[in-house]
Every structure is written in structure tokens, then in C-alpha cells.
Design an enzyme around this catalytic site. Structure first.
Site, short mmCIF file in Angstrom:
data_model
loop_
_atom_site.label_atom_id
_atom_site.label_comp_id
_atom_site.label_asym_id
_atom_site.label_seq_id
_atom_site.Cartn_x
_atom_site.Cartn_y
_atom_site.Cartn_z
CG HIS A 1 -2.11 -0.88 1.07
ND1 HIS A 1 -3.29 -0.66 1.74
CD2 HIS A 1 -2.32 -1.99 0.32
CE1 HIS A 1 -4.19 -1.57 1.40
NE2 HIS A 1 -3.61 -2.41 0.55
CE1 TYR B 1 -5.41 4.06 8.37
CE2 TYR B 1 -6.09 3.87 10.66
CZ TYR B 1 -5.26 3.50 9.63
OH TYR B 1 -4.27 2.57 9.84
N PRO C 1 -4.75 0.83 18.32
CG PRO C 1 -6.40 -0.70 17.77
CD PRO C 1 -5.87 0.10 18.89
CE LYS D 1 3.42 3.52 13.32
NZ LYS D 1 3.77 2.87 12.07
CE1 TYR E 1 -0.22 2.87 7.59
CE2 TYR E 1 -1.50 3.99 9.28
CZ TYR E 1 -1.35 2.95 8.38
OH TYR E 1 -2.31 1.97 8.30
P1 FAS Z 1 0.58 -11.15 22.12
O1 FAS Z 1 -0.43 -10.73 23.16
O2 FAS Z 1 0.17 -11.29 20.71
O3 FAS Z 1 1.18 -12.59 22.54
C1 FAS Z 1 1.47 -12.88 23.90
C2 FAS Z 1 1.35 -14.38 24.05
O4 FAS Z 1 1.71 -14.71 25.39
C3 FAS Z 1 -0.07 -14.88 23.84
O5 FAS Z 1 -0.08 -15.95 22.93
C4 FAS Z 1 -0.52 -15.32 25.23
O6 FAS Z 1 -1.37 -16.44 25.19
C5 FAS Z 1 0.80 -15.67 25.88
N1 FAS Z 1 0.76 -15.55 27.34
C6 FAS Z 1 0.14 -14.62 28.08
N2 FAS Z 1 0.34 -14.87 29.40
C7 FAS Z 1 1.10 -16.00 29.47
C8 FAS Z 1 1.62 -16.76 30.53
N3 FAS Z 1 1.39 -16.40 31.80
N4 FAS Z 1 2.35 -17.86 30.25
C9 FAS Z 1 2.59 -18.21 28.95
N5 FAS Z 1 2.12 -17.54 27.89
C10 FAS Z 1 1.37 -16.44 28.16
N6 FAS Z 1 -2.13 -4.16 16.62
C11 FAS Z 1 -2.20 -3.57 15.41
O7 FAS Z 1 -1.19 -3.08 14.92
N7 FAS Z 1 -3.41 -3.50 14.74
C12 FAS Z 1 -4.55 -4.04 15.26
O8 FAS Z 1 -5.62 -3.97 14.66
C13 FAS Z 1 -4.52 -4.67 16.51
N8 FAS Z 1 -5.65 -5.25 17.06
C14 FAS Z 1 -5.57 -5.84 18.31
C15 FAS Z 1 -6.70 -6.45 18.90
C16 FAS Z 1 -6.61 -7.04 20.19
C17 FAS Z 1 -7.84 -7.69 20.82
C18 FAS Z 1 -5.39 -7.03 20.88
C19 FAS Z 1 -5.29 -7.63 22.27
C20 FAS Z 1 -4.27 -6.44 20.29
C21 FAS Z 1 -4.35 -5.86 18.99
N9 FAS Z 1 -3.24 -5.29 18.36
C22 FAS Z 1 -3.28 -4.70 17.15
C23 FAS Z 1 -1.97 -5.33 18.98
C24 FAS Z 1 -1.43 -6.70 18.75
O9 FAS Z 1 -1.33 -6.94 17.38
C25 FAS Z 1 -0.15 -6.78 19.48
O10 FAS Z 1 0.65 -5.63 19.25
C26 FAS Z 1 0.63 -8.01 19.14
O11 FAS Z 1 -0.19 -9.12 19.35
C27 FAS Z 1 1.87 -8.02 20.03
O12 FAS Z 1 2.42 -9.27 19.97
P2 FAS Z 1 3.05 -9.93 21.30
O13 FAS Z 1 3.88 -8.93 21.99
O14 FAS Z 1 3.62 -11.21 20.84
O15 FAS Z 1 1.81 -10.16 22.27
C1 PHB Z 2 -6.28 -4.14 10.57
O1 PHB Z 2 -6.35 -4.42 9.37
O2 PHB Z 2 -6.61 -4.93 11.48
C2 PHB Z 2 -5.81 -2.76 10.97
C3 PHB Z 2 -5.24 -1.95 10.01
C4 PHB Z 2 -4.79 -0.69 10.38
C5 PHB Z 2 -4.92 -0.27 11.70
C6 PHB Z 2 -5.48 -1.11 12.67
C7 PHB Z 2 -5.93 -2.36 12.30
O3 PHB Z 2 -4.49 0.96 12.06
#
Ligand code: FAS
Ligand code: PHB
Length: 385
Positions: free
Chosen positions: A72, A196, A288, A292, A380
Site C-alpha cells: 500500500h 480511516y 491500533p 503500530k 505511519y
Molecule cells: P501477544 O499478546 O500477541 O502474545 C502474547 C502471548 O503470550 C499470547 O499468545 C498469550 O497467550 C501468551 N501468554 C500470556 N500470558 C502468558 C503466561 N502467563 N504464560 C505463557 N504464555 C502467556 N495491533 C495492530 O497493529 N493492529 C490491530 O488492529 C490490533 N488489534 C488488536 C486487537 C486485540 C484484541 C489485541 C489484544 C491487540 C491488537 N493489536 C493490534 C496489537 C497486537 O497486534 C499486538 O501488538 C501483538 O499481538 C503483540 O504481539 P506480542 O507482543 O507477541 O503479544
Molecule cells: C487491521 O487491518 O486490522 C488494521 C489496520 C490498520 C490499523 C489497525 C488495524 O491501524
């Protein structure tokens, strides 16, 4: 059991760190409390900065990303129906790649060489100021893993940050009074780039996972329950927040995933406690809006991997000793940008008429200033590491 680096969490941060250490010949074990299927079932991020794409190449897991990722060159902002395209490539000579976090996780899982222990219950980290070790239970049996270092990649609700003595940790947090209700649908995206949208009814985002699968979000009150949102109600609300031509073009269908993510800004400092390090969501959370979260997790573990590789290869402490300060410098810039994008695009009823006028003025300034658009674009696509 003994390993060099114990990694807690098999999300993208833990898996990427494990992969980079595998390739460097550094023994590591990942402990994950959920099953692999559960981890893959979480629908989250969708946009990769070039730095994250480069890290996927370094990790030798980028074949599918290269084949299926969607480049993109810009994104659309819509403010009460007025459209503005931010031309990343034209403004700052860089772009982003749309490729779902689920796919990043899958690619890293498939390439994994070291041991990953899924469904590890009651994971606990011990003596990270001395001789660290990790314990967990599985099928009623308690296990112990001795290690040199522990990488806390266990997300916001993980055990690692929670195990740090309160007096050793400083946290910074802003909780937003709203969340994102997200829907995944097997329909072509409404536009070739992301949209957005700011509307008086609330924020909306039109994103995508492929040319046949789309991801949409609407801002909802923080206390909202996903059960009160039928697909029909979601599509009707989304249409109201988009300009008429986009609303007209929207292809809707049955949701294959629907969930609400709370929005918060959060940073923990520092990111190192003796032989325990924090990376990814365990260390920070961003709303989000700026795409980032996943990208910060990638840059954290890229820095941490380099520090550990240097340590084992050259008996050096330099990278380890500076990891926290270097990672936090980048984290706070991404926190700022994510907060700014969120402040611009969401509705904040508590700021009243003045607040909405300021948001409008911010958009109008952006629309009229190449310099302002360059600032948005360079943040971005990702600031330098
Ligand atoms: P994660 O949370 O992905 O992974 C952590 C892992 O540790 C999980 O698998 C968990 O099960 C495990 N864990 C937790 N506690 C533990 C324990 N006690 N023992 C062992 N394992 C354990 N970012 C974006 O850029 N765009 C988005 O749209 C977006 N949407 C999101 C929606 C939600 C609901 C959430 C929660 C986050 C979102 N994020 C988004 C942010 C997300 O993408 C995170 O930045 C990304 O998952 C970060 O990755 P990790 O640091 O690996 O953490
Ligand atoms: C997504 O595709 O999940 C998405 C893309 C851009 C954002 C947040 C989420 O800023």
C-alpha cells in the site's frame, strides 16, 4: 531442562525472537499458555512497516508475505465525508504491506526449530536477578527450565511484567473511553487502500486481509458488549460513518469473526530487570489507530535478538545493557503517533464543541500542508529503528 533463553509467550514477539535465536544457534524454549490453534485464532493486526517486512526476510519466513502481502503506497483519511489521501511513497518514499498478524504467526510457527511448549499452565519466572529459571505445570506435573535469560513476550496480561517488584517498575497509561468493534468478512475490500474515517457518530476503519477478505472496525463505548451487535447493525453503523460513495460500494456478508478490543496507551519502564527482558505487548500497548502494535513488537525483538546474539558471540554486555533505553526511545515515538492518530479520528464527547473544532482544524491543516502530511506518512510507514 536447561536452555540459554527462555521465551514466555508464542505470539508474534516470542515466535520472532525464537526464530532469530534459532538462526543464530542460540538455544531457546518458548512457553505458551494457550494452544497453537487458539493463538492462530486471534484476529489482530493487519499492517506491516517495512522494518517488520525486513525482519521477516531476516528470519527467512517471508516467502508467503512476498507472494500474498499487499503493498500500500498510501491511505485515505475521511473527516465528516471529506477525503484526503496520504501518499506515503510520494511524500517519504516508503510504503506499508497489508499482511495479517495471523499469517505472520503462522509463518513463524511453521519455521520454528526450537521447542515450543503449548498449554503450559501456571508459568512462573524465578530468580531473574540471579540464576533464572521458569516453572510451569502440565497435566498436573510441575516442570522446571533453567536458563541464562528470560524474554517476557507474554503480552499485556502476561506473568513476566507482573513478576517484577512494583518498586522496580514505572508505568504510564491512558485508557480511552471507547473500544474497536471489529468484523472479518469474506468479501472484497471496499477500496484498494485503507480508509480511516472520522464521523460525529464515531471512528470507522475499512481495512483488508486480501483481495477477497476484508476487516472493518467501528468505535464503540468501552463498556459495549459484542453480543449486542448483529451483523446487520454493524453494517448499518459502518455505512453511516463512511462517505456516501464508499457506503454505496461496501460489500457486506456474514462475519467470520467479530470482537471488541479495548483501547489504551501503556508503557512500562524499564524493559530489563537483571536477566529478564520485556518485549512487545508485555512492555507497551498502543491504540491500533496507527497500526503500530505488531510493528513495535517486531522492532523490540529485533533489538533484543541482536543484543543476545552479540552477548553470546562476543561475551559482550553492550547490547543487553542498552536494550531498554534503545527500545523505549522508539516505543515512545510510536506511542505519540498512535495517541495523535487516535485523538484526531475518534469522537471524544467529553471535549465538547471546542474539541470537535480542534479536530476539524487539525484535519484541515493536514489537508493543506505537505509538511504535515510528511509527518503523518513518515510515522505511519515506520520511523528508523
Ligand atoms: P501477544 O499478546 O500477541 O502474545 C502474547 C502471548 O503470550 C499470547 O499468545 C498469550 O497467550 C501468551 N501468554 C500470556 N500470558 C502468558 C503466561 N502467563 N504464560 C505463557 N504464555 C502467556 N495491533 C495492530 O497493529 N493492529 C490491530 O488492529 C490490533 N488489534 C488488536 C486487537 C486485540 C484484541 C489485541 C489484544 C491487540 C491488537 N493489536 C493490534 C496489537 C497486537 O497486534 C499486538 O501488538 C501483538 O499481538 C503483540 O504481539 P506480542 O507482543 O507477541 O503479544
Ligand atoms: C487491521 O487491518 O486490522 C488494521 C489496520 C490498520 C490499523 C489497525 C488495524 O491501524
Amino acid at each position: 531442562m536447561r536452555t540459554q533463553v527462555a521465551i514466555i509467550g508464542a505470539g508474534p514477539a516470542g515466535l520472532m525472537l525464537g526464530r532469530l535465536l534459532d538462526l543464530a544457534g542460540i538455544d531457546n524454549v518458548i512457553l505458551e499458555r494457550k494452544s497453537a490453534d487458539y493463538v492462530l485464532g486471534r484476529i489482530r493486526a493487519g499492517v506491516l512497516e517495512q522494518g517488520s517486512v525486513d525482519l521477516m526476510h531476516r528470519a527467512q519466513v517471508a516467502d508467503r508475505l512476498d507472494a500474498e502481502g499487499l503493498v500500500h503506497h498510501g491511505t485515505d483519511l475521511s473527516f465528516d465525508g471529506d477525503r484526503l489521501r496520504i501518499d506515503f511513497t510520494g511524500l517519504v518514499g516508503n510504503h506499508v504491506t497489508v499482511y495479517g498478524q495471523t499469517e505472520v504467526t503462522r509463518d513463524l510457527m511453521e519455521a520454528r526449530q526450537g521447542e515450543t511448549i503449548y498449554e503450559a499452565d501456571d508459568v512462573a519466572v524465578h530468580d531473574f536477578d540471579g540464576q533464572p529459571y521458569v516453572t510451569w505445570s502440565r497435566d498436573g506435573v510441575t516442570h522446571r527450565l533453567d536458563c541464562d535469560y528470560i524474554a517476557g513476550c507474554d503480552g499485556y496480561h502476561g506473568v513476566c511484567r507482573a513478576s517484577v517488584p512494583a518498586e522496580a517498575l514505572t508505568t504510564f497509561e491512558r485508557v480511552y473511553p471507547f473500544g474497536w468493534l471489529g468484523v472479518l468478512v469474506d468479501k472484497p475490500p471496499v477500496a484498494h487502500e485503507l480508509i480511516y474515517a472520522h464521523h460525529e457518530r464515531g471512528f470507522a476503519l475499512c481495512s483488508q486481509r486480501s483481495m477477497t477478505r476484508s476487516r472493518y472496525y467501528v468505535q464503540v463505548p468501552a463498556e459495549e458488549k459484542v453480543e449486542s451487535w448483529s451483523d446487520e447493525r454493524f453494517w448499518d453503523e459502518l455505512r453511516l460513518r463512511l462517505n456516501s460513495e464508499t457506503a454505496e460500494a461496501l460489500q457486506t456478508g456474514p462475519s467470520i469473526e467479530k470482537s471488541i478490543a479495548p483501547l489504551r496507551s501503556f508503557v512500562a519502564e524499564p524493559l530489563r530487570f537483571g536477566r529478564l527482558f520485556l518485549a512487545g505487548d508485555a512492555a507497551h500497548i498502543v491504540p491500533p489507530t496507527g497500526a503500530k502494535g505488531l510493528n513495535l513488537a517486531m522492532s523490540d525483538v529485533g533489538m533484543l535478538a541482536d543484543a543476545l546474539i552479540e552477548h553470546y558471540a562476543e561475551a559482550s554486555q553492550a547490547g543487553i545493557d542498552t536494550y531498554s533505553q534503545r527500545a523505549l526511545a522508539r516505543i515512545w515515538k510510536a506511542e505519540r503517533f498512535s495517541w495523535w492518530m487516535t485523538s484526531l479520528l475518534h469522537t471524544f464527547p467529553e471535549t465538547g464543541r471546542f474539541g470537535r473544532r480542534i479536530q476539524r482544524a487539525e484535519f484541515d491543516y493536514l489537508a493543506g500542508s505537505r509538511a504535515a502530511q510528511e509527518v503523518l506518512a513518515e510515522n505511519y510507514v515506520g520511523l528508523p529503528g
